[in-house]
Design an enzyme around this catalytic site. Structure first.
Site, PDB file in Angstrom:
ATOM      1  CD  GLU A 322      -2.590  -1.045   2.720  1.00 38.08           C
ATOM      2  OE1 GLU A 322      -3.770  -1.433   2.735  1.00 38.08           O
ATOM      3  OE2 GLU A 322      -2.019  -0.593   3.738  1.00 38.08           O
ATOM      4  CB  CYS A 323       0.644   4.385   0.067  1.00 42.01           C
ATOM      5  SG  CYS A 323       0.892   6.152  -0.259  1.00 42.01           S
ATOM      6  N   GLY A 324       3.359   3.769   0.271  1.00 39.88           N
ATOM      7  CA  GLY A 324       4.800   3.653   0.437  1.00 39.88           C
ATOM      8  C   GLY A 324       5.285   2.229   0.255  1.00 39.88           C
ATOM      9  CB  THR A 412      -3.457   0.013  -4.645  1.00 39.36           C
ATOM     10  OG1 THR A 412      -4.252   1.181  -4.880  1.00 39.36           O
ATOM     11  CG2 THR A 412      -3.668  -0.450  -3.212  1.00 39.36           C
TER      12      THR A 412
END
Length: 432
Positions: A322-324, A412
């Site tokens: 997720e993200c990072g 994502t």
């Protein structure tokens, strides 16, 4: 403590971000805790950083309350269960009181929470009262019960602000302007609690800086029974060992997500992509968000860990990034100074940090295992040479973040709130 689901409760809100509501919420929690009260604190909206500080202040995990991401029934259950165990419930708002959909005001209205407005009075006098009046009357059904001035320069300044407050709103006093108690920030918000070396000292000083009137106990609020949908989950991840990245680079983890994984039967094993030489024995990996862009050199240089992650992916074992966490799975990341770092390379492409926010908002994703909700908040742009498998949507129906599937890797920019879609989480992290 109550046996009926009733407890003194207060929402700490503000006319905008940057007014000091996290500091005041933490100070209130610490002051009441020092007085021997059991305090439970919640954070309105999707946020990882404020709850870290609030947890240190109150001594208990800080959960999210959000009518979209968490849902009304689950929010009510959380508040009801907290009321059974607490002498005081504090809910820190998000942004300005009426900002966003849903807003902090929506939550206050839904659960009859009286509101304490924290207002930075450093650059105003009588206009302070106009702000209070506006907050108190803007929307019917929102009870602005009290106001506290922050960053006040002198006793005379505080008196001017107090004189301006309209009748019907209780004046709780003023906190002085004091750099020694301010909470340090960076681009995503507050610094992580574990990075603030003198946090305990700041919390103690902020609690001591509160005016005595601010220790007022609001009236009890009744949160009803917890007779909503059952919270018992099927053990879809029974026996699944989930390795969770958690260190200075990866720390955006909701306590509710860990609780959800445990309720699904998963065995949690934490590791550090920065410092550990390899993954722990595991069946699946979760790379949550965080600040990998601040640690690119160290992450890139830990070749043994990268090799271990690549082997896990090559063996067709599940990964959620997720993200990072997604940035870590890319081939390359460029930081704000133009420095490049080669990372795990599980996804073809790169990301570049930007000086301004590039995405913000709530998200819902309809995945093979079911629907799940969450949010996005990032300062980077990613160029990924792979067609998205799905797109999340925003609450208004607009297209949201892309979701990529490469082998058993799901990646994502969205951060998922696991309890909103446990079946989706089980499909992502389960054996398949």
């Amino acid at each position: 403590m109550s046996t009926t689901g009733s407890c003194p409760a207060l929402m700490v809100a503000a006319p905008s971000s940057g007014q000091g509501k996290t500091l005041v919420t933490a100070a209130l929690a610490r002051r009441h805790r020092d007085a021997g009260r059991r305090v439970r604190v919640f954070k309105c909206g999707p946020d990882y950083l404020d709850p870290m500080v609030l947890e240190r202040a109150c001594g208990s995990p800080v959960h999210q309350l959000d009518l979209f991401m968490v849902g009304e029934a689950a929010c009510r259950r959380l508040l009801h269960d907290a009321a059974l165990d607490a002498d005081l419930i504090l809910v820190e708002g998000v942004m300005g009181l009426f900002d966003g959909t849903p807003s902090a005001a929506d939550l206050a209205n839904r659960f009859d929470l009286p509101v304490l407005a924290v207002i930075d009075g450093s650059a105003m006098a009588q206009t302070f009262g106009a702000l209070v009046q506006g907050l108190a009357t803007y929307r019917r059904g929102v009870n602005l019960a009290a106001v506290l001035a922050n960053k006040v320069g002198s006793a005379r300044h505080a008196a001017m602000l107090e004189e301006s407050v309209p009748s019907g709103v209780q004046w709780l006093g003023a906190m002085p302007r004091n750099a020694d108690i301010a909470l340090p920030e960076r681009h995503l918000g507050l610094m992580q609690a574990q990075e603030i070396g003198d946090l305990e000292d700041r919390l103690a000083k902020s609690a001591a800086s509160l005016p005595d009137a601010a220790t007022w106990l609001p009236p009890p609020v009744h949160f009803g029974g917890s007779d909503g949908p059952s919270t018992r989950l099927p053990a879809l991840l029974r026996g699944t060992r989930v390795a969770i990245a958690r260190d200075e680079a990866f720390g955006f983890i909701y306590p509710a997500n860990l609780a959800c994984l445990r309720s699904l039967g998963a065995e949690l094993r934490f590791f550090s992509p920065l410092n550990d030489p390899a993954l722990p024995e595991c069946d699946a990996i979760w790379f949550p968000g965080g600040y990998p862009e601040l640690h690119l050199a160290a992450l890139s240089q830990n070749k043994r860990m990268i090799s271990s992650v690549r082997d896990h992916h090559s063996a067709d074992r599940p990964i959620l990034a997720e993200c990072g966490g997604m940035l870590y799975c890319l081939e390359e990341v460029v930081d704000s100074g133009g420095r490049r770092a080669e990372l795990a390379g599980l996804l073809p492409g790169s990301a570049t940090m930007r000086p301004r926010l590039t995405a913000l908002g709530l998200q819902q994703a309809d995945l093979p295992g079911g629907s799940i909700r969450g949010h996005t908040f990032h300062y980077s742009d990613a160029s990924i040479e792979l067609a998205p498998s799905w797109f999340a949507t925003r609450p208004g129906g607009e297209q949201g973040e892309a979701i990529y599937r490469s082998g058993r890797l799901t990646a994502t920019y969205a951060h998922f709130y696991f309890a909103s879609g446990p079946q989706a989480v089980a499909e992502i992290l389960g054996p398949g």
